[in-house]
Design a protein around this motif. Structure first.
Motif, PDB file in Angstrom:
ATOM      1  N   ARG A  60       0.978  -1.195   0.361  1.00 46.53           N
ATOM      2  CA  ARG A  60      -0.440   0.206   0.039  1.00 46.53           C
ATOM      3  C   ARG A  60       1.415   1.430  -0.215  1.00 46.53           C
ATOM      4  O   ARG A  60       1.789   1.451   0.647  1.00 46.53           O
ATOM      5  N   ALA A  61       0.802   1.794  -1.233  1.00 48.52           N
ATOM      6  CA  ALA A  61       0.713   3.406  -0.948  1.00 48.52           C
ATOM      7  C   ALA A  61       0.434   4.303   0.537  1.00 48.52           C
ATOM      8  O   ALA A  61      -0.640   4.379   0.773  1.00 48.52           O
ATOM      9  N   ARG A  62       1.454   4.879   1.222  1.00 47.55           N
ATOM     10  CA  ARG A  62       1.184   5.991   2.323  1.00 47.55           C
ATOM     11  C   ARG A  62       0.505   7.108   1.111  1.00 47.55           C
ATOM     12  O   ARG A  62       0.137   7.606   2.132  1.00 47.55           O
ATOM     13  N   SER A  63       1.726   7.600   0.403  1.00 49.52           N
ATOM     14  CA  SER A  63       1.223   8.435   0.221  1.00 49.52           C
ATOM     15  C   SER A  63       1.460   8.790  -1.233  1.00 49.52           C
ATOM     16  O   SER A  63       1.854   8.064  -1.764  1.00 49.52           O
ATOM     17  N   GLY A  64       0.763   9.777  -2.201  1.00 52.29           N
ATOM     18  CA  GLY A  64       1.112   9.736  -3.270  1.00 52.29           C
ATOM     19  C   GLY A  64       0.288   9.676  -4.315  1.00 52.29           C
ATOM     20  O   GLY A  64      -0.750   9.082  -3.623  1.00 52.29           O
ATOM     21  N   SER A  65      -0.411   8.976  -5.447  1.00 50.12           N
ATOM     22  CA  SER A  65      -1.309   8.725  -6.983  1.00 50.12           C
ATOM     23  C   SER A  65      -0.314   7.806  -7.786  1.00 50.12           C
ATOM     24  O   SER A  65       0.522   7.658  -8.516  1.00 50.12           O
ATOM     25  N   ILE A  66      -1.115   6.953  -8.156  1.00 52.12           N
ATOM     26  CA  ILE A  66      -0.984   5.758  -8.895  1.00 52.12           C
ATOM     27  C   ILE A  66      -2.144   6.171 -10.073  1.00 52.12           C
ATOM     28  O   ILE A  66      -3.430   6.197  -9.389  1.00 52.12           O
ATOM     29  N   LYS A  67      -2.218   6.811 -11.443  1.00 51.83           N
ATOM     30  CA  LYS A  67      -3.002   6.721 -11.582  1.00 51.83           C
ATOM     31  C   LYS A  67      -2.986   5.597 -13.033  1.00 51.83           C
ATOM     32  O   LYS A  67      -1.943   5.520 -13.846  1.00 51.83           O
ATOM     33  N   LEU A  68      -3.768   4.573 -13.948  1.00 52.81           N
ATOM     34  CA  LEU A  68      -4.268   3.943 -14.987  1.00 52.81           C
ATOM     35  C   LEU A  68      -4.697   4.158 -15.860  1.00 52.81           C
ATOM     36  O   LEU A  68      -6.205   5.139 -15.189  1.00 52.81           O
ATOM     37  N   GLU A 125      -4.278   3.847  -6.308  1.00 52.49           N
ATOM     38  CA  GLU A 125      -3.945   3.526  -5.178  1.00 52.49           C
ATOM     39  C   GLU A 125      -4.598   2.824  -3.818  1.00 52.49           C
ATOM     40  O   GLU A 125      -4.118   2.293  -3.409  1.00 52.49           O
ATOM     41  N   LYS A 126      -5.770   3.218  -4.227  1.00 47.58           N
ATOM     42  CA  LYS A 126      -6.506   2.750  -3.049  1.00 47.58           C
ATOM     43  C   LYS A 126      -7.286   1.039  -2.967  1.00 47.58           C
ATOM     44  O   LYS A 126      -7.448   0.443  -2.226  1.00 47.58           O
ATOM     45  N   ALA A 127      -6.794   1.287  -4.499  1.00 45.42           N
ATOM     46  CA  ALA A 127      -7.293  -0.703  -4.710  1.00 45.42           C
ATOM     47  C   ALA A 127      -6.992  -1.817  -3.835  1.00 45.42           C
ATOM     48  O   ALA A 127      -5.733  -1.793  -4.247  1.00 45.42           O
ATOM     49  N   GLU A 128      -8.013  -2.914  -4.451  1.00 45.85           N
ATOM     50  CA  GLU A 128      -7.115  -4.207  -3.640  1.00 45.85           C
ATOM     51  C   GLU A 128      -6.119  -4.970  -5.074  1.00 45.85           C
ATOM     52  O   GLU A 128      -6.768  -4.481  -6.367  1.00 45.85           O
TER      53      GLU A 128
END
Lengths: 237, 338
Positions: free
Chosen positions: A55-63, A69-72
């Motif tokens: 899990r990223a503690r902060s920052g964003s991951i976009k597809l 970044e919050k997805a399982e």
């Protein structure tokens, strides 16, 4: 248009260890991008964070502009991220065929999946020969092929490859890299993590240098290969 | 050359795959001769209970490497749920002689108890184990012991600390004659029902999508989630099934022994856990085999007048066996990674 995959200032921790200290990178549609760094730089952690294993503690991951970044992990696979993990992680007590079937776990079995079986066997004829063999009894190279083939069975838009050359004989490494290029030419973007920087820079379009959890350099692979610092640190010249 | 190799290895494989069934048949034959029909049926019935409980231990261990010490108590709660259903819902008049009514009642009893216990098991997983998924392994182990005490205390609070009678739905006097001995139909039914459940479980694990997800999750959790397997859901289903089977064992126990008590789970739980280890922990077929094997040893010990030594005999044999074969009857021989 939004890039296929974009990380912005991603921080990941293992307990108290600050493994990723603000990683930003992107992969465009159809690209091969490589992530180079020494042991412990955070390459594997970057991939594991993208696919939701960490899990990223902060920052964003976009597809494609959509936050993941919050997805399982199992949801991220469904969104089109394939991941061939470090150490291959094939299901050792299952046959090659069952492993590939697991790759297509989220898909309805039918002619489409059968077509992909054929495609994978085309890319890796060796897997066809070993179809009913238990995956754990195969050689390292064969297991690597299986791990990549298994990830492809989910029809990913982007394939994360973690050290596909690890522990393989040089001739096999060349073969695997040819196949990665082939997979990419069929339309799948690739994010390639490698210690074998020479090979990685040879097939990728752009590259990022990762040092202690931070991206310290990004450039086209041609320029990276000419950069004296990169040559000294990662190419051994 | 290649063909020769292929044929000889496939013959070898055939022989290898036949070794187990042959062994089982031989074992049953010898036990039948040594024990006599009465004790033989007795051992099979006890074995069915151990096996059903052992399956839950082995499945949960296989998937999250937790020795679920509360599982024996889940079985105990199952026996109370079965008692409650048969005395309050199905009437407390004892044996039912109307065959369709009896069949219906027994079916309802099994279905309800399995259902209730499946939910109880999933709740335990959700509340007590899932929050500790990433904690060091000792933490959930201690939690499991805690859950065990909680279940015992809850049952003790509602039903008291003494032995409780379970209504006998199936008439005891119904029996068939086998070579001069009376074999109660109840036993035959109980054994058949348990074995059917075990086969259903094997089919479920080997043939269904969820079953495959369970197998891959137990082999490699991360790799499995990279295939799109929902790990939390898969683990919950494992608890659902394991606890449901413990519920079935509770029904069988009540039907057969006619009583239960709040501390039933400790001893039988320990024996069932032993069965799971004996069979090769993580292996469902092994757990079932181990359950029957332990019951035969125990019944054998008492048939020869060493009933008080039943536990000692079982565990001595277990120690000796594990010294020579630490992975158990059907456990895998080597590590998973090549």
């Amino acid at each position: 248009m939004a890039p296929l995959l974009e990380l912005k200032d991603v921080h990941t921790y293992y307990g108290a260890v600050h493994a990723l200290r603000g990683v930003s990178l992107k992969v465009e549609e159809g690209e091969i991008v490589t992530l180079i760094g020494s042991n412990g730089a955070g390459k594997t952690t970057t991939l594991r964070t993208i696919s939701g294993l960490e899990r990223a503690r902060s920052g964003s991951i976009k597809l494609k502009g959509k936050s993941i970044e919050k997805a399982e992990a199992h949801e991220i696979v469904r969104l089109g991220v394939g991941h061939s993990p470090e150490g291959r992680r094939v299901f050792s007590r299952m046959s090659v065929r069952e492993n590939l079937e697991m790759g297509a776990f989220l898909r309805k079995s039918g002619p489409d999946v059968q077509k992909d079986f054929k495609k994978v066997f085309e890319l890796f004829p060796r897997l066809k020969e070993r179809e009913s063999q238990a995956a754990g009894t195969m050689s390292g190279g064969e297991q690597q092929m299986l791990a990549i083939g298994r990830a492809l069975m989910a029809q990913p838009k982007i394939l994360l490859l973690d050290e596909p050359s690890m522990g393989l004989a040089p001739i096999l490494v060349e073969q695997i890299f040819d196949i990665i290029t082939e997979i990419n030419s069929r339309g799948t973007a690739v994010l390639l993590v490698e210690q074998n920087a020479m090979m990685a820079l040879g097939i990728a379009k752009r590259g990022y240098i990762l040092q202690i959890g931070e991206v310290t350099l990004e450039d086209s692979c041609d320029k990276l290969a000419k950069n004296p610092k990169v040559r000294e640190a990662y190419l051994g010249v | 050359m290649a063909t020769v190799n292929a044929t000889s290895s496939s013959a070898g494989r055939l022989l290898g795959s036949l070794r187990l069934p042959i062994g089982i048949v031989a074992f049953l034959g010898i036990s039948l001769t040594v024990l006599g029909i009465d004790q033989f049926v007795n051992a099979l019935t006890l074995g069915a209970i151990y096996a059903l409980v052992a399956l839950g231990y082995t499945m949960v261990y296989g998937i999250i490497e937790l020795i679920n010490f509360a599982h024996g108590d889940v079985f105990m709660v199952g026996s109370f749920v079965a008692m409650f259903i048969s005395s309050s819902l199905l009437g407390n008049e004892g044996a039912i002689t109307n065959i369709p009514l009896l069949a219906g009642s027994v079916l309802v009893l099994f279905a309800l108890t399995i259902g209730v216990m499946a939910i109880v098991g999933a709740l335990i997983e959700r509340l007590a184990y899932r929050p500790l998924r990433r904690a060091p392994r000792l933490a959930p182990l201690i939690t499991a012991i805690g859950v065990s005490f909680i279940l015992q205390n809850v049952i003790q609070f509602f039903f008291g600390p003494t032995i409780v009678t379970v209504p006998q739905l199936v008439p005891i006097e119904w029996s068939i004659e086998v070579s001069g001995s009376r074999v109660p139909l109840l036993n035959i039914f109980v054994i058949a029902a348990s074995v059917a459940l075990m086969f259903a479980l094997q089919l479920f694990i080997s043939r269904t999508r969820t079953g495959r997800a369970m197998r891959t999750t137990s082999m490699d959790r991360d790799a499995s989630s990279l295939m799109g397997v929902d790990i939390n859901r898969t683990i919950m289903i494992t608890f659902l099934i394991g606890s449901g089977l413990a519920g079935a064992a509770g029904v069988v126990h009540g039907l057969y022994y006619g009583n239960t008590s709040f501390n039933l789970g400790f001893q039988s739980g320990l024996k069932a856990f032993t069965a799971a280890v004996l069979g090769g922990i993580g292996n469902t077929a092994g757990a079932a085999l181990g359950g029957f094997l332990i019951a035969f040893i125990e019944v054998g010990a008492s048939a020869f007048g060493y009933g008080r030594w039943g536990g000692a005999v079982v565990f001595s044999l277990l120690v000796i066996f594990l010294v020579f074969r630490p992975t158990g009857l059907l456990g895998s021989h080597s590590g998973d990674r090549a």
